[in-house]
Write a protein that holds these residues in place. Structure first.
Motif, PDB file in Angstrom:
ATOM      1  N   GLY A   1      76.730  60.202   3.785  1.00 62.36           N
ATOM      2  CA  GLY A   1      75.854  59.305   4.550  1.00 62.36           C
ATOM      3  C   GLY A   1      74.780  60.018   5.342  1.00 62.36           C
ATOM      4  O   GLY A   1      74.219  59.457   6.284  1.00 62.36           O
ATOM      5  N   GLY A   2      74.469  61.255   4.938  1.00 66.15           N
ATOM      6  CA  GLY A   2      73.364  61.965   5.594  1.00 66.15           C
ATOM      7  C   GLY A   2      72.035  61.603   4.939  1.00 66.15           C
ATOM      8  O   GLY A   2      71.990  61.076   3.833  1.00 66.15           O
ATOM      9  N   LYS A   3      70.956  61.869   5.651  1.00 64.96           N
ATOM     10  CA  LYS A   3      69.615  61.702   5.071  1.00 64.96           C
ATOM     11  C   LYS A   3      69.185  63.086   4.590  1.00 64.96           C
ATOM     12  O   LYS A   3      69.110  64.024   5.394  1.00 64.96           O
TER      13      LYS A   3
ATOM     14  N   ALA B   1      77.205  62.485   8.635  1.00 69.36           N
ATOM     15  CA  ALA B   1      76.979  61.028   8.589  1.00 69.36           C
ATOM     16  C   ALA B   1      75.834  60.622   9.518  1.00 69.36           C
ATOM     17  O   ALA B   1      75.839  60.950  10.706  1.00 69.36           O
ATOM     18  N   GLY B   2      74.857  59.925   8.938  1.00 65.16           N
ATOM     19  CA  GLY B   2      73.733  59.414   9.719  1.00 65.16           C
ATOM     20  C   GLY B   2      72.773  60.489  10.210  1.00 65.16           C
ATOM     21  O   GLY B   2      71.795  60.201  10.887  1.00 65.16           O
TER      22      GLY B   2
ATOM     23  N   ASP C   1      70.145  56.230   5.332  1.00 68.11           N
ATOM     24  CA  ASP C   1      71.302  57.102   5.108  1.00 68.11           C
ATOM     25  C   ASP C   1      71.565  57.192   3.609  1.00 68.11           C
ATOM     26  O   ASP C   1      71.484  56.188   2.894  1.00 68.11           O
TER      27      ASP C   1
ATOM     28  N   ARG D   1      69.920  63.592  10.045  1.00 68.95           N
ATOM     29  CA  ARG D   1      68.764  64.046   9.252  1.00 68.95           C
ATOM     30  C   ARG D   1      69.048  65.508   8.874  1.00 68.95           C
ATOM     31  O   ARG D   1      69.062  66.377   9.759  1.00 68.95           O
TER      32      ARG D   1
END
Ligand SMILES: Nc1ncnc2c1ncn2[C@@H]1O[C@H](COP(=O)(O)OP(=O)(O)OP(=O)(O)O)[C@@H](O)[C@H]1O
Ligand SMILES: O=C(O)[C@H](O)COP(=O)(O)O
Length: 397
Positions: free
Chosen positions: A51-53, A12-13, A108, A15
């Motif tokens: 919610g990862g990039k 989550a959140g 995200d 990179r």
């Protein structure tokens, strides 16, 4: 599983530098086989959902450190977006300000593809400075490119040493299937090794005879074995200078109780051409002006019987010149038989290699095998018993 996977990762959140294999066939700017793109979708979607990039790293072709339009990943971004059903941003460098700016703009759950890692010489050299430059854009590293894991490059190996590193879902599925097939297989285990030449698969044959209960040798490489046993193969593809190697492999097989299954009859033509007139001969009666282009019916029956006795099958390489009819018969018949046994729940079947996958698709059974690897070189090296640097770097300490 002794590898760190997405189950262990906090995404989550973050990179997420995700190494994928986008080395797909392209003709006139269009992707002609999207299998590798389809295989990486689950991992991308899982990171998006968490919610990862997603920052995709990949190579394309072999540009050897030189930038070129021909080897740009840009057209692949569009193809990926259409399969993903989501926008895929593109940055025209994988390091430096172009990459950093694009990553900074990424929200995200969004996806970005960075330009070909092989445009930098540091990629193939696994140069620590280049690894550092790549790592600057990520918090975690996920490798979903089993098919590039035989390369100890910055984006396949180096990054796993400097960032928290995990196997993606496709990598995990490959490792799972290959471990079941060769490291903890259910016996009897049968291997099919076909294709063009013994010289490209000596290590593979040597490793397999120590591990499998039966080794079926097909394709052009069977000719070299026949020749080594004193049979004449006419104008067939064969490697005379490898006769001793073939005999050594036969002796090793005998020592390890590995049955070697060679063709007993062959489909012979005078030329390597679609529809060339052909006739079946016993392997002790191949005409001097003939070329073996496929296995015959008796051989196919023997192959079916050996597959019937198997619990596990690994397959690399076709039985004949399957690209040209009617010399696809042996490969198609064996593939369909293995597929039927797999569907019936009696066989765990794993196949890999560029031409092998094409042959299974041609036989219409690729979806029926337990697992079809998209890897070429990496699949072979795994079967050869070699450690793959990209996989080793993901092992749990
Ligand atoms: N008897 C034969 N004579 C000539 N060529 C043959 C014969 N049998 C098979 N081949 C050729 O072998 C080739 C496939 O061999 P190869 O060893 O490359 O397979 P692979 O390992 O699945 O593929 P890749 O190397 O792309 O991963 C095919 O092009 C096929 O036409
Ligand atoms: O196409 C492949 O087998 C992989 O992408 C590896 O490519 P390479 O052989 O150029 O390293």
């Amino acid at each position: 599983m002794t590898f760190r996977t997405l189950d262990d990762a906090d995404l989550a959140g973050k990179r997420v530098l995700l190494r994928v294999d986008l080395n797909v066939p392209v003709e006139n700017g269009r992707v002609t086989d999207a299998t590798r793109i389809e295989r990486i979708l689950p991992t991308i979607q899982e990171i998006v959902k968490a919610g990862g990039k997603v920052i995709l790293l990949a190579h394309f072709g072999r540009p050897k450190g030189q930038r070129s339009d021909k080897d740009s990943l840009k057209p692949i971004a569009a193809a990926l977006a259409s399969h993903l059903g989501q926008d895929v941003a593109f940055a025209d460098d994988c390091i430096g300000s172009a990459a950093a700016d694009a990553v900074a703009r990424l929200g995200d759950g969004q996806v970005l593809l960075l330009e070909n890692t092989r445009f930098h010489a540091g990629e193939e050299k696994n140069d620590p400075e280049f690894v550092k430059a790549l790592a600057a854009n990520g918090d975690v590293y996920v490798n979903d490119a089993f098919s590039a894991a035989h390369r100890a490059h910055a984006s396949t190996e180096g990054l796993a040493r400097v960032l928290p590193a995990y196997a993606g879902r496709t990598m995990q599925a490959e490792l799972d299937a290959l471990t079941k097939a060769l490291e903890k297989p259910v016996h009897p285990i049968v291997a099919v090794v076909g294709g063009a030449k013994v010289s490209s698969k000596i290590d593979l044959l040597e490793n397999l005879v120590g591990k499998v209960d039966a080794l079926i040798i097909g394709g052009g490489m069977a000719n070299t074995f026949l020749l080594a046993q004193g049979l004449a193969v006419g104008k067939s593809l064969a490697e005379k200078d490898l006769a001793d190697t073939a005999l050594r492999i036969l002796a090793a097989a005998q020592k390890s109780n590995c049955a070697i299954v060679l063709p007993v009859d062959a489909v012979v033509a005078k030329e390597f051409a679609a529809g060339a007139p052909s006739q079946t001969y016993g392997v002790d009666a191949i005409p001097a002006d003939g070329m073996i282009l496929d296995v015959g019916e008796l051989s196919i029956d023997r192959v079916r019987a050996v597959i019937d006795d198997a619990a596990t099958l690994v397959w690399n390489g076709p039985f004949g010149a399957f690209e040209i009819a009617p010399f696809d018969r042996g490969t198609v018949a064996a593939a369909q038989h293995a597929a039927a046994r797999t569907r019936a729940g009696k066989l765990m079947s794993v196949a890999g290699g560029g031409d092998t996958v094409a042959a299974l698709n041609h036989a219409g059974v690729a979806d029926d095998f337990s697992y079809v690897s998209t890897a070429g070189g990496a699949f072979l090296e795994w079967l050869e018993g070699k450690a793959l640097p990209g996989v080793e770097a993901l092992r749990k300490a």
